[in-house]
Design a protein around this motif. Structure first.
Motif, PDB file in Angstrom:
ATOM      1  N   ARG A  32      56.435  19.494 123.695  1.00 55.73           N
ATOM      2  CA  ARG A  32      57.539  18.446 123.353  1.00 55.73           C
ATOM      3  C   ARG A  32      58.059  17.647 124.595  1.00 55.73           C
ATOM      4  NH1 ARG A  32      57.862  21.782 119.031  1.00 55.73           N
ATOM      5  NH2 ARG A  32      59.380  23.002 119.800  1.00 55.73           N
ATOM      6  N   ALA A  33      58.386  18.520 125.593  1.00 56.30           N
ATOM      7  CA  ALA A  33      59.226  17.796 126.767  1.00 56.30           C
ATOM      8  C   ALA A  33      58.182  17.017 127.426  1.00 56.30           C
ATOM      9  CB  ALA A  33      59.487  19.176 127.424  1.00 56.30           C
ATOM     10  N   ALA A  48      50.716  17.953 138.876  1.00 51.81           N
ATOM     11  CA  ALA A  48      51.545  18.759 139.588  1.00 51.81           C
ATOM     12  C   ALA A  48      50.689  19.584 140.639  1.00 51.81           C
ATOM     13  CB  ALA A  48      52.301  20.094 138.834  1.00 51.81           C
ATOM     14  N   ALA A  49      49.474  19.818 140.384  1.00 53.47           N
ATOM     15  CA  ALA A  49      48.271  20.402 141.189  1.00 53.47           C
ATOM     16  C   ALA A  49      47.923  19.383 142.180  1.00 53.47           C
ATOM     17  CB  ALA A  49      47.199  20.736 140.665  1.00 53.47           C
ATOM     18  N   ARG A 105      53.366  10.855 141.728  1.00 58.06           N
ATOM     19  CA  ARG A 105      54.179  11.731 142.324  1.00 58.06           C
ATOM     20  C   ARG A 105      55.664  11.665 141.966  1.00 58.06           C
ATOM     21  NH1 ARG A 105      53.062  14.708 146.705  1.00 58.06           N
ATOM     22  NH2 ARG A 105      50.977  13.816 147.088  1.00 58.06           N
ATOM     23  N   SER A 106      56.042  10.390 141.835  1.00 54.85           N
ATOM     24  CA  SER A 106      57.154   9.877 141.423  1.00 54.85           C
ATOM     25  C   SER A 106      57.642  10.476 139.803  1.00 54.85           C
ATOM     26  CB  SER A 106      57.553   8.427 141.388  1.00 54.85           C
ATOM     27  OG  SER A 106      58.634   7.951 140.821  1.00 54.85           O
ATOM     28  N   LEU A 107      56.691  10.392 138.955  1.00 56.88           N
ATOM     29  CA  LEU A 107      56.672  10.965 137.638  1.00 56.88           C
ATOM     30  C   LEU A 107      56.815  12.531 137.747  1.00 56.88           C
ATOM     31  CD1 LEU A 107      56.729  10.436 134.491  1.00 56.88           C
ATOM     32  CD2 LEU A 107      54.398  10.456 134.662  1.00 56.88           C
ATOM     33  N   ALA A 112      59.676  17.676 137.126  1.00 55.69           N
ATOM     34  CA  ALA A 112      59.648  18.861 137.391  1.00 55.69           C
ATOM     35  C   ALA A 112      60.728  19.983 137.320  1.00 55.69           C
ATOM     36  CB  ALA A 112      59.323  18.948 139.258  1.00 55.69           C
ATOM     37  N   PRO A 113      61.971  19.019 137.628  1.00 57.33           N
ATOM     38  CA  PRO A 113      63.071  19.980 137.385  1.00 57.33           C
ATOM     39  C   PRO A 113      63.461  20.462 136.135  1.00 57.33           C
ATOM     40  CG  PRO A 113      63.891  18.305 138.724  1.00 57.33           C
ATOM     41  CD  PRO A 113      62.416  18.033 138.372  1.00 57.33           C
ATOM     42  N   GLU A 114      63.130  19.630 135.138  1.00 56.66           N
ATOM     43  CA  GLU A 114      63.350  19.884 133.553  1.00 56.66           C
ATOM     44  C   GLU A 114      62.100  20.925 133.320  1.00 56.66           C
ATOM     45  OE1 GLU A 114      62.201  17.552 129.424  1.00 56.66           O
ATOM     46  OE2 GLU A 114      62.818  16.461 131.155  1.00 56.66           O
TER      47      GLU A 114
END
Length: 152
Positions: A32-33, A48-49, A105-107, A112-114
């Motif tokens: 969901r996130a 992310a990879a 990369r921006s996305l 990433a922090p969330e």
């Protein structure tokens, strides 16, 4: 290990129930996130990879335990959104390379922090360091066994 028949023993049953609870409760919450950002969880994992470096598609599929067809489908969606590029390898035309775009990369940097906060809350905040190490070791062994069952 010798095959065993019958029922799961008490420890196996507790472990299995924990895995089921994780799959039914935590994974949908993580999904969901990601959907709030227009992704599904595996797409976030691919992006992310790719923030680490460009990958051969075959290596990316292996690393993320994906079939080639599922990877191709997901990469097409990410490419259509301008988040990745897919190109032939200059050294070997039979090989295809995936690379994250600046938009991708921006996305990832936005999400990433969330994502890290969610994973820690759902998994690691309930574990002490020894349990985290044991979980990592146990799941690494499970993943090794699952790779042998892979359809590709």
């Amino acid at each position: 290990m010798e095959p065993r028949g019958g029922w799961l023993d008490e420890t196996e049953q507790r472990a299995w129930q924990g895995l089921l609870a994780f799959a039914m409760l935590a994974l949908p919450e993580l999904e969901r996130a990601q959907r709030r950002h227009g992704l599904i969880h595996i797409e976030y994992g691919l992006l992310a990879a790719l923030t680490e470096r460009p990958f051969r598609l075959s290596d990316l599929a292996s690393m993320l335990n994906m079939s080639q067809s599922r990877l191709s489908h997901r990469m097409n969606k990410l490419r259509d959104r301008g988040l990745v590029t897919v190109r032939p390898c200059l050294e070997d035309g039979r090989v295809t390379i995936a690379e994250i775009t600046p938009s991708g990369r921006s996305l990832v940097e936005k999400i990433a922090p969330e994502h890290v906060e969610d994973v820690r809350r759902l998994v690691f905040d309930s574990l002490n360091p020894a349990q985290t190490h044991a979980l990592a070791d146990a799941l690494q062994a499970v993943m090794s066994g699952l790779r042998m069952c892979s359809p590709d």
